[in-house]
Design a protein around this motif. Structure first.
Motif, PDB file in Angstrom:
ATOM      1  N   GLN A 261      -3.905 -24.484  -9.661  1.00 16.20           N
ATOM      2  CA  GLN A 261      -5.077 -23.644  -9.381  1.00 16.20           C
ATOM      3  C   GLN A 261      -6.064 -23.694 -10.544  1.00 16.20           C
ATOM      4  OE1 GLN A 261      -1.955 -22.821  -8.797  1.00 16.20           O
ATOM      5  NE2 GLN A 261      -1.774 -21.782  -6.836  1.00 16.20           N
ATOM      6  N   GLU A 300     -15.073 -23.847  -2.399  1.00 10.73           N
ATOM      7  CA  GLU A 300     -14.404 -23.583  -1.133  1.00 10.73           C
ATOM      8  C   GLU A 300     -14.704 -24.696  -0.124  1.00 10.73           C
ATOM      9  OE1 GLU A 300     -15.227 -19.582  -0.188  1.00 10.73           O
ATOM     10  OE2 GLU A 300     -13.260 -19.331   0.730  1.00 10.73           O
ATOM     11  N   ARG A 304     -12.118 -27.324   1.468  1.00 14.89           N
ATOM     12  CA  ARG A 304     -11.944 -27.381   2.919  1.00 14.89           C
ATOM     13  C   ARG A 304     -12.117 -28.817   3.399  1.00 14.89           C
ATOM     14  NH1 ARG A 304     -15.818 -23.762   5.233  1.00 14.89           N
ATOM     15  NH2 ARG A 304     -14.997 -22.261   3.753  1.00 14.89           N
ATOM     16  N   LYS A 309      -4.259 -27.048   1.572  1.00 14.34           N
ATOM     17  CA  LYS A 309      -3.671 -25.879   2.236  1.00 14.34           C
ATOM     18  C   LYS A 309      -4.609 -24.691   2.062  1.00 14.34           C
ATOM     19  CE  LYS A 309       0.528 -23.933   1.555  1.00 14.34           C
ATOM     20  NZ  LYS A 309       1.701 -23.872   0.694  1.00 14.34           N
ATOM     21  N   ARG A 310      -4.791 -23.938   3.140  1.00 15.04           N
ATOM     22  CA  ARG A 310      -5.773 -22.864   3.120  1.00 15.04           C
ATOM     23  C   ARG A 310      -5.503 -21.855   1.996  1.00 15.04           C
ATOM     24  NH1 ARG A 310      -9.322 -20.431   7.024  1.00 15.04           N
ATOM     25  NH2 ARG A 310      -8.907 -22.102   8.481  1.00 15.04           N
ATOM     26  N   SER A 311      -4.221 -21.485   1.824  1.00 19.64           N
ATOM     27  CA  SER A 311      -3.914 -20.459   0.821  1.00 19.64           C
ATOM     28  C   SER A 311      -4.256 -20.983  -0.579  1.00 19.64           C
ATOM     29  CB  SER A 311      -2.446 -20.071   0.898  1.00 19.64           C
ATOM     30  OG  SER A 311      -1.639 -21.222   0.777  1.00 19.64           O
ATOM     31  N   PHE A 312      -4.024 -22.271  -0.795  1.00 16.53           N
ATOM     32  CA  PHE A 312      -4.356 -22.837  -2.102  1.00 16.53           C
ATOM     33  C   PHE A 312      -5.869 -22.843  -2.312  1.00 16.53           C
ATOM     34  CE2 PHE A 312      -5.527 -26.179  -5.016  1.00 16.53           C
ATOM     35  CZ  PHE A 312      -4.721 -25.873  -6.097  1.00 16.53           C
ATOM     36  N   THR A 314      -8.045 -20.867  -1.067  1.00 19.18           N
ATOM     37  CA  THR A 314      -8.510 -19.499  -1.309  1.00 19.18           C
ATOM     38  C   THR A 314      -8.255 -19.117  -2.766  1.00 19.18           C
ATOM     39  OG1 THR A 314      -7.906 -19.000   0.960  1.00 19.18           O
ATOM     40  CG2 THR A 314      -8.302 -17.119  -0.488  1.00 19.18           C
ATOM     41  N   GLN A 315      -7.066 -19.448  -3.259  1.00 17.55           N
ATOM     42  CA  GLN A 315      -6.738 -19.095  -4.648  1.00 17.55           C
ATOM     43  C   GLN A 315      -7.662 -19.810  -5.644  1.00 17.55           C
ATOM     44  OE1 GLN A 315      -2.652 -20.339  -4.709  1.00 17.55           O
ATOM     45  NE2 GLN A 315      -1.889 -18.263  -4.337  1.00 17.55           N
ATOM     46  N   THR A 345      -4.672 -14.183 -10.464  1.00 18.70           N
ATOM     47  CA  THR A 345      -5.983 -14.756 -10.779  1.00 18.70           C
ATOM     48  C   THR A 345      -6.396 -14.392 -12.204  1.00 18.70           C
ATOM     49  OG1 THR A 345      -6.548 -14.569  -8.454  1.00 18.70           O
ATOM     50  CG2 THR A 345      -8.369 -14.932  -9.962  1.00 18.70           C
TER      51      THR A 345
END
Ligand code: ATP
Ligand code: MG
Length: 446
Positions: A261, A300, A304, A309-312, A314-315, A345
């Motif tokens: 991240q 973002e 995309r 992966k969506r969760s990654f 977002t983080q 975060t």
């Protein structure tokens, strides 16, 4: 280093049946450099059907790449890919051969592989078949194509990204002709699927040589990741101690802990930024907020497109936003910061700041920022040690207590009251204690 018993057994059985058989590729490279291989590939003169028959009733087999002659054996907990010696037909789409020919020789099979360090075979007695100088390049720390690099990259553009990834992951240099060819053929990177770009970039970013590879090969990467083009062309900047924004990004990534991240956020942190803005600089809150929004949205969108992966996604995007906000250096500010961004975060934000400071290396404002970071770290530790309330879940009063006290029924008003109570606690105006909170709620009920 010993071969796992399963590998010894499979190689032994194939050879006893009259076939040639070797461990090959990444596992050989890793064994020779003293690292533990994370997967096992074998190559053999036996055809997939012959391999399957040989291990019938011993190891279960799955045809994982039938068209390419690959069979996966489940060898008591160890998946082993066994691939028939093959030669590749012509490449027509810059990614894959239009056809493959099984029944090739070991030499042909090794010649189709990407890099010399990946093109060695190892027999059960420890004999190494090294036709292209893989051992030499392994000890010199070089990523070099097998054969003519221009042709090899034109055949399959993914190899360009793989080359950069291995250079970063092994902390190797690119052999000059290989690097020149990667640069000359970089246009073909547009044929590589977004998921593959993401997977290679992820491994590149995790590597100990990531900063160096990014600094030297940004122009190549930008074909696969056009989002970074603006950052890449920024001029040297006094606020970055005379470095260009891209040099600063690369250096920061090199200085950061290899937390995905953190490194992705540092890579994508400069997107959506006004051109004149300096990468990695903090501004006061209102400017900071809109910049955070722009940068976060840019990251973002890029993530995309790369189909991470969506969760990654977002983080990482949240961290990009968070990195645009100044670090608070007072108790209330720190509680609000933790409540808003969450602990994970906030910890990544600290790591990003540490890395930026390391890259700034005493440049303008570095001392003041270091003090700010130290103060923030101290306060975060204090708040955690004190078990401070950092969100609705920590509040000593929930909807249930407000209901039992006869103050609110479930509904939007109760929600607003809880939010207000949390505000008061974060602010330090109220202790996080049931009676005090209920008394305050009763007093302020509209
Ligand atoms: P790692 O498993 O750490 O990613 P690896 O070298 O094992 O490294 P794999 O993707 O597992 O990489 O591929 C296994 C082997 O197949 C490689 O070592 C290489 O010999 C060959 N190979 C993989 N991809 C390509 C490619 N695009 N072009 C040519 N050869 C390839
Ligand atoms: Mg592998």
């Amino acid at each position: 280093m010993e071969l796992p018993w399963q590998i010894g057994e499979i190689l032994g059985s194939l050879r006893a049946a009259g076939y040639q058989a070797y461990a090959v590729g990444g596992c050989v490279r890793d064994m020779l450099r003293g690292a533990a291989p994370h997967d096992w590939d074998l190559c053999t003169s036996a055809l997939p059907g012959e391999v399957e028959r040989l291990f019938l009733g011993r190891f279960a087999a799955a045809h994982t790449g039938a068209a390419h002659g690959t069979l996966t054996l489940a060898a008591e907990g160890l998946p082993v890919e066994v691939t028939t010696f093959r030669a590749d037909g012509p490449y027509t789409d810059h990614r894959r051969p239009a056809s493959v020919r099984l029944g090739a020789s070991l030499a042909e099979d090794l010649a189709r592989r990407d890099f010399t360090i990946n093109a060695m075979a190892l027999g059960p007695e420890g004999e190494v078949i090294d036709l292209f100088g893989g051992r030499r390049d392994l000890s010199a720390g070089l990523v070099r194509c097998v054969g003519n690099p221009k042709d090899r990259f034109a055949e399959d553009a993914l190899r360009i990204l793989r080359a950069l990834r291995f250079a970063a992951a092994l902390d190797f240099a690119m052999e000059p002709a290989t690097l020149a060819a990667a640069r000359a053929q970089k246009g073909a990177l547009r044929f590589v699927a977004a998921e593959r770009v993401a997977a290679e970039l992820d491994r590149l970013l995790a590597g100990p040589g990531a900063g160096r590879v990014l600094a030297g090969c940004g122009d190549i990467l930008a074909v696969a990741l056009p989002e970074i083009a603006d950052v890449l062309c920024g001029p040297p900047c006094p606020a970055l101690a005379g470095r260009t924004p891209w040099e600063f990004v690369a250096e920061t990534i090199g200085a950061a802990a290899p937390v995905p991240q953190v490194r992705w956020a540092l890579l994508l942190g400069g997107l959506g930024r006004k051109k004149e803005g300096a990468a990695g600089e903090q501004g006061p809150a209102p400017e900071g907020e809109s910049r955070a929004e722009r940068a976060g949205a840019g990251a973002e969108q890029a993530l995309r497109r790369l189909k991470v992966k969506r969760s990654f996604g977002t983080q990482a995007a949240a961290l990009v936003r968070c990195c645009c906000m100044p670090l608070p250096t007072d108790e209330t500010g720190v509680r609000r910061f933790l409540a808003h961004w969450g602990l994970a975060t906030a910890l990544w934000r600290m790591e990003a700041e540490r890395a930026r400071l390391a890259a700034l290396a005493g440049g303008p404002g570095a001392r003041c920022r270091r003090q700010g970071l130290e103060r923030f770290e101290e306060l975060v530790k204090e708040q955690l040690a004190a078990g401070a309330c950092l969100g609705p879940a920590d509040l000593a009063v929930k909807g249930k207590e407000l209901l039992e006290a006869g103050l609110y029924r479930p509904g939007p008003e109760m929600g607003r009251a809880l939010k207000e109570l949390l505000e008061q606690v974060l602010e330090g105006a109220l202790p996080n204690e049931k009676n005090a909170l209920l008394a305050w709620a009763a007093e302020h009920k509209k």
